[in-house]
Design an enzyme around this catalytic site. Sequence first.
Site, PDB file in Angstrom:
ATOM      1  N   LYS A 287      52.072 -18.757  47.818  1.00 47.87           N
ATOM      2  CA  LYS A 287      52.384 -18.561  46.404  1.00 47.87           C
ATOM      3  C   LYS A 287      51.430 -19.289  45.466  1.00 47.87           C
ATOM      4  O   LYS A 287      51.106 -18.769  44.394  1.00 47.87           O
ATOM      5  CB  LYS A 287      53.837 -18.929  46.104  1.00 47.87           C
TER       6      LYS A 287
ATOM      7  N   ASN B  87      55.733 -24.212  39.462  1.00 49.52           N
ATOM      8  CA  ASN B  87      55.691 -25.095  40.627  1.00 49.52           C
ATOM      9  C   ASN B  87      54.264 -25.534  40.942  1.00 49.52           C
ATOM     10  O   ASN B  87      54.034 -26.240  41.913  1.00 49.52           O
ATOM     11  CB  ASN B  87      56.291 -24.371  41.841  1.00 49.52           C
TER      12      ASN B  87
ATOM     13  N   HIS C 163      62.584 -25.557  54.576  1.00 46.63           N
ATOM     14  CA  HIS C 163      63.566 -26.378  53.850  1.00 46.63           C
ATOM     15  C   HIS C 163      64.961 -26.287  54.469  1.00 46.63           C
ATOM     16  O   HIS C 163      65.964 -26.306  53.750  1.00 46.63           O
ATOM     17  CB  HIS C 163      63.614 -25.967  52.380  1.00 46.63           C
TER      18      HIS C 163
END
Length: 451
Positions: free
Chosen positions: A121, A144, A190
Site C-alpha cells: 500500500k 498511514n 496483526h
Amino acid sequence: MMTTIATSKVTVIVGLGITGLSVARFLAKQNCPFLLMDTRENPPLKEEYIAEFPLNMPICGELDQAALNTADQIILSPGIGLSHSALSEASKHGVEIIGDIELFARHADAPIIAITGSNGKSTVTTLVGEMATAAGLTVEVGGNIGIAALELLSKPKPDFYVLELSSFQLETTQKLNAFAATILNVSRDHMDRYDSYVAYHSAKTRIYFGAKNRIVNREDPLTFGPLAQGVSEINFGVNAPDLKQFGIIQRGDKKYLAQGAKPLISVDELKMVGTHNLSNALAAMALLSVMGGLNEHSLEALKQFKGLDHRCQWIAEKNGITFINDSKATNIGACSAAITGLLPTLKADEKLLLIMGGQSKGADFSEIEKIIDDRIRAVLLMGEDAELIKQAVPSSIDTHLTQSMASAVEKAYQLALPGDRVLLSPACASFDMFEGFEDRGHQFAVAVGGL
C-alpha cells in the site's frame, strides 16, 4: 470550505502520537473544546503537544472513564483497539467513537483515493501520487504514510487526496465515501490485534463503504465484496486482462503492462523488480484511469519509479552476489510476495538466500513451507522468534541461527555463489532488536557495506 464543529460537550482524543496531535490541531482550528488522553505515562509527542497546548494538559497513564462516558465524541488513534475496556464502557453510554480518517472524510473538500492492503500500500500510494502529479493533477498524499490525513486539510484544495489506510484506521471509519478505493491484497497480519482473520479482513473491506469506484485484485478473492448499485469496478492482475481491465500480455518475446489488449509499458522498462511490484504498478494504473490521469506523462513516471526504501530495494552487488533490502516485510504475506516475485527472475543456476526473524506478532509460520523450495539456498534466522520460524522451515533447507544482522549478512555472503541474491525479508516486526523496520534495513545496508 470546512464545516465548523458546534457542540456543548467536549470531544475526547485518545492517543498522543502523530494522529492524536493532528486531531488536536484540527479541533483547535475548529474552536472545538477537547481533552486528550493516553494510556502511556510518557507518550512520544507529549512535550510537543504541551508546547502547543500549554493550557490543555494531557491525561496520561490511565483513561478517565467518567470523561469518556460523558464525551460528545471520542476520536481514537489507530494504535489503540476498540476492544479496550474503557472504550467499550463509553460505547455502552452511547458515545460515538471514530478515528481521524472518519473525521477527515466528513470535512474533506476534494475527492479521496483510498488504498489499503496487507502489502504494497505504501508503494502504490506513493506511485499514484507521483503518476498523478506527472499527469498534471494536483494531489495531497498522506494518511498511514507521511503526513497525517487531517494535516492535509490545511493545504490548498487539490484535485485529489491520496490516502494510504491501515486496518487500524479503517476500524473506526464509518463511511469513507471515496471517489476510488482499492484493497490490493489480503494476507494474515496483526493477529495480535484481531481475534480472527475474519475480523482483520472485515476491517479492510470498510474502505469500500460509500466508494464510487472500486479497484480489486482479480487474483485475490478477498479483495472483492458485495458490489453496491451504481458502483463501478475495475480489476487488475498479473495475468492477461479482459477488455478495459489491467494486466500483463505477451507481444512477441516481450511482456507488457496493458489495459485490455492495448500494451502500455514493456515490463523491461520498469525500474521496480519482482512480480509483486508488477501487481502494484497495475493497481496504480487502474486508479489513474478513473482519476483521468493515465497518459504518456504518468506512464513515464511509472517507468522511472524505483520503489520505496526497505521494499525490495537494491542495496549492492558484491562479487556477483546481489543484496536486496525488504525490511518493510513485517508479515508472512509480504515475505511471500518478495520471494515469489524474485524467484522467477533467477536464472537456472542462481538461488536466493533469505534472512528472516524478529517478533512474529502471533503469526502462523506454517505458510513458510509453501513458499520455500529448493531455489532457496539457505535461510538465516535472527531475533526473538527465530526458533519458531526454524520449526516451519523445511528440513531440506540449509538453516542457520544468527545473533545479529551483521552475522546474518556475513553468513549469507559466505554461503552465496555468484549470481545469487541475498534477500532481507523478515516476515516479523523489528522492535526486539531495532528501533523500527527502517533501522533494521539501514543496519542491513551497513552490514553489506562492511563485507
